[in-house]
Design a protein around this motif. Structure first.
Motif, PDB file in Angstrom:
ATOM      1  N   TYR A  91      -3.630  -7.149   7.096  1.00 45.86           N
ATOM      2  CA  TYR A  91      -2.477  -7.070   7.996  1.00 45.86           C
ATOM      3  C   TYR A  91      -2.162  -5.634   8.405  1.00 45.86           C
ATOM      4  O   TYR A  91      -1.714  -5.395   9.522  1.00 45.86           O
ATOM      5  CB  TYR A  91      -1.253  -7.752   7.388  1.00 45.86           C
TER       6      TYR A  91
ATOM      7  N   LEU B 104       6.778 -15.508  11.973  1.00 46.29           N
ATOM      8  CA  LEU B 104       5.614 -14.817  11.406  1.00 46.29           C
ATOM      9  C   LEU B 104       5.328 -15.331  10.003  1.00 46.29           C
ATOM     10  O   LEU B 104       4.172 -15.603   9.657  1.00 46.29           O
ATOM     11  CB  LEU B 104       5.857 -13.312  11.389  1.00 46.29           C
TER      12      LEU B 104
ATOM     13  N   LEU C  62       1.450 -11.580  14.602  1.00 46.52           N
ATOM     14  CA  LEU C  62       1.710 -10.211  14.169  1.00 46.52           C
ATOM     15  C   LEU C  62       1.465  -9.226  15.308  1.00 46.52           C
ATOM     16  O   LEU C  62       2.294  -8.344  15.564  1.00 46.52           O
ATOM     17  CB  LEU C  62       0.839  -9.854  12.961  1.00 46.52           C
TER      18      LEU C  62
ATOM     19  N   ALA D 263       4.290 -10.935   6.799  1.00 46.00           N
ATOM     20  CA  ALA D 263       3.008 -11.617   7.004  1.00 46.00           C
ATOM     21  C   ALA D 263       2.228 -11.697   5.695  1.00 46.00           C
ATOM     22  O   ALA D 263       1.666 -12.745   5.361  1.00 46.00           O
ATOM     23  CB  ALA D 263       2.184 -10.888   8.069  1.00 46.00           C
TER      24      ALA D 263
END
Length: 141
Positions: free
Chosen positions: A133, A11, A30, A48
């Motif tokens: 994210y 990731l 993700l 991330a």
């Protein structure tokens, strides 16, 4: 190495690459890892965000390096001038949109080229990316 470590490393790598001038798919990685439900979502979002922020700062640094050799206004034309205009107008605030595909890389590069404050760039980049994210992770929980 444990699966969790490989997942987080993958990731991070995907997020870093996605935020430099190379294309990538960190959102898909993700989403996959969130669906696996083996790693805490907070850890996934943090990794991330860290990778993507460091990638964006790499692009910012490349812009700073390029500025030492080439004048911005004379070298870039058309589409790339838009990024320069946006950063000139909004400063580091424009970097809140550094997560956008294609546009974000140009904004980070332009901010470095125009020598926008490193710390204010870092803060804006981080804030925009962490919100993105969180939204992606939330969509796949």
């Amino acid at each position: 190495m444990h699966f969790e470590s490989w997942g987080l490393l993958g990731l991070f790598a995907s997020a870093f690459i996605s935020s430099t001038v190379a294309p990538g798919g960190s959102e898909a990685v993700l989403a996959y890892l969130v669906n696996q439900n083996q790693i805490p979502v907070v850890s996934l979002v943090a990794v991330a965000t860290l990778g993507n922020t460091l990638g964006a700062l790499t692009t910012w640094w490349l812009g700073l390096w390029a500025a030492a050799k080439y004048p911005a206004d004379n070298l870039l034309a058309g589409e790339r001038q838009r990024s320069l205009r946006a950063v000139r107008r909004w400063g580091s605030w424009a970097l809140l949109f550094s997560w956008l595909p294609l546009v974000g890389d140009g904004l980070c590069f332009a901010a470095g080229w125009l020598r926008v404050s490193w710390i204010s760039s870092l803060c804006a980049i981080f804030f925009g990316k962490v919100l993105r994210y969180i939204a992606v992770a939330y969509a796949f929980i």
